[in-house]
Design a protein around this motif. Sequence first.
Motif, PDB file in Angstrom:
ATOM      1  N   ASP A   1       0.766  -1.357  -0.126  1.00 22.43           N
ATOM      2  CA  ASP A   1       0.029  -0.043  -0.020  1.00 22.43           C
ATOM      3  C   ASP A   1       0.965   1.212  -0.022  1.00 22.43           C
ATOM      4  OD1 ASP A   1      -1.710   1.947   0.539  1.00 22.43           O
ATOM      5  OD2 ASP A   1      -2.663   1.181   2.207  1.00 22.43           O
TER       6      ASP A   1
ATOM      7  N   GLU B   1       0.150   4.297   0.536  1.00 18.05           N
ATOM      8  CA  GLU B   1       0.108   5.276   1.903  1.00 18.05           C
ATOM      9  C   GLU B   1       0.541   4.504   3.205  1.00 18.05           C
ATOM     10  OE1 GLU B   1      -0.946   8.275   1.125  1.00 18.05           O
ATOM     11  OE2 GLU B   1      -0.966   7.638  -0.904  1.00 18.05           O
ATOM     12  N   ARG B   2       1.001   3.461   3.002  1.00 20.73           N
ATOM     13  CA  ARG B   2       1.363   2.672   4.413  1.00 20.73           C
ATOM     14  C   ARG B   2       2.746   2.131   4.249  1.00 20.73           C
ATOM     15  NH1 ARG B   2      -3.322  -0.940   6.421  1.00 20.73           N
ATOM     16  NH2 ARG B   2      -3.559  -1.505   4.563  1.00 20.73           N
TER      17      ARG B   2
ATOM     18  N   LYS C   1       5.657   6.640   4.965  1.00 21.35           N
ATOM     19  CA  LYS C   1       4.834   7.441   5.717  1.00 21.35           C
ATOM     20  C   LYS C   1       5.058   7.573   7.226  1.00 21.35           C
ATOM     21  CE  LYS C   1       3.024   7.987   1.706  1.00 21.35           C
ATOM     22  NZ  LYS C   1       3.361   9.194   0.585  1.00 21.35           N
TER      23      LYS C   1
ATOM     24  N   CYS D   1       6.665  13.274   8.715  1.00 24.50           N
ATOM     25  CA  CYS D   1       5.796  12.143   8.835  1.00 24.50           C
ATOM     26  C   CYS D   1       6.128  11.420  10.522  1.00 24.50           C
ATOM     27  CB  CYS D   1       5.911  10.782   7.882  1.00 24.50           C
ATOM     28  SG  CYS D   1       7.600  10.222   7.892  1.00 24.50           S
TER      29      CYS D   1
END
Length: 655
Positions: A492, A494-495, A519, A573
């Motif tokens: 993913d 975003e992860r 992230k 982050c």
Amino acid sequence: MSDAPAKKVAPYGSWKSPISADLLVQDSVRLSEPRLVDGCTYWLESRPAEKGRSVLVRHCPKDGRRDITPAPLNVRSKAHEYGGASYLISDNTAYFVLADDQRIYRMDLDSQMPEAITPEGPYRHADLFLDRRRKQLLCVQEDGSPEANGEEAIARIVAIHLEAPEKNPPRILAEGADFYSNPGLSPDGRWFSFLRWFHPDMPWDATELCLAELDDSGQLGTVEVVAGGGGESIFQPQWSPESELFYVSDRNNWWNIYRLGEDSQSGEASPLWEKNAEFATPHWVFGMSTYGFLTSDEILCTFTENGRWHLATIDLEDRSHATLKQPFCDIEGVRCESHRAVFIGAGADRFPAVIAYDNHKKNFETIASSNRHRLDSGFFSQAQAIEFPAGERQVHAFYYPPNNPDFQAPESEKPPLIVLSHGGPTGATSAGLNLKVQYWTSRGFAILDVDYSGSTGYGRKYRERLKGLWGILDVEDVCAGAEYLVAKDLADPERLLIKGGSAGGYTVLAALTFHSTFKAGASHYGIGDLTTLARDTHKFESRYLDKLVGPWPEAEELYRERSPINYVDQLNCPVIFFQGLEDKVVPPSQAETMVDALKQQGIPVAYITFADEGHGFRDGRSIRMALEGELEFYSRIFNFQLPEPGPGITIENLE
């Protein structure tokens, strides 16, 4: 029709797993320094349940297993900070370095009453070798006296009188180089060999193999350099039963095994087995061993090829060789005696264990395992060796997909990915069973364990990619690895997470600061300020960065440019930091400066400290908190439910 129960559907990261943090602590130990003496096997066990106490253990075929050093004795050398080669067994006597005072002790194995044979003082000892003929113990000694004045410790090789050590202080055999290791004597007692090296080289950059005659009184003759030097790394010089000196050299780009004095027709020394594989590993600790003599004419050796370790035999008469069929992919500490061998071996589904090999029977026997639990191998994710591009470079790594026989994720969900950055940075990852990897994969995380540029196991040229480029190529490589898996729909975007310890922690912080791929991240005793590290670290690594970054202090501006602490405004982050407050390699100030800066920036940050830990965590409570705290951190940052409550860590700036 299958009778297997249907898998539960749950988001990645929230899967319940039997591979708990407690499992890594309870009935779990770290194994090191295997030895084979008079048919009995010896090794060290570092026990998290005993606050990391390192215990000398013996197993004999007739008597079974027993602890040799009783509580609270802790056997561990701190020479070069990382230690190693901290004990020796001979004639029913143990000689060992005690962690508390770094003195060498002698102890009868039956009485278990230790006596000190080196004086009190700021001395650290390692690499013990017995000279029976002259009744003395040879070893490496670090004299820390100059450290009180801000100067470097003095390295030397000394001889310790065994009949009356209290009346005879250690006698210096070799001094003047910055570092020494591997003192050894030919079986006839005539020739003395050792390794030495000088700043700014690390032992994998350039070492010298030295040889000198030792007379009956123990006086050393003229020292001659017989191998090594600039641009050549020598590893593990060892005498054969026939008093021939063998060693490992990377003069042909690969660490291969050589025999001294055996030259090819061109006049150049040729390896026993010329192979594009590494028969050595970075000399971070004393006593590392990748080969030994089963007989006077046969060697048992281990080598790594494409990230996996193998076992083989070499016939010294005709140079024929044979690779052994065996279940291990990670092998270290090979020691031999009379057709038998012992080593630490791990497989893809086997815990690291002390393994005995019988060359007559061609069989392997597990003497002691690092973990006594029997787990369903269905929970283990298997390492997949991959290569991926980073610019024009090809980079090696192991990919572990999420795996749990009881769970599956929703069909449309892609897994979070944790990229691992190993320490060193001159080091390598391993495909052997590692519960610290399986802890994550069995909960629904994918893992990419990267052998970034500068790693070992792929030849000297691959290792030297990082010269002058630490903080550049390693960072590009870990980012490229994450992006490669995203492109393959295996992660993913975003992860994307990154974690690492020590030098790997620096790569983590640099990747989070200078790139936008990840992230969130976790730094375990990592480096945020290269200038502080260059000024404050211990002697062994005090000039390490000269090769990785540039000469200090001439290149100070370059150090500042590559230090994440100076660009913390670019870090946007969440990060969690874990730090031992007794760390002498990477002082706590490194983490604290970064944490304070992130707090001021308003970025979610957690800081977990351990009062009695140094560089790396040994106490079971620390190991448990580091795992559970990091998992809780990710769950709260990415808002997924944990199957069990976390330890309740504090995350600053998280609403």
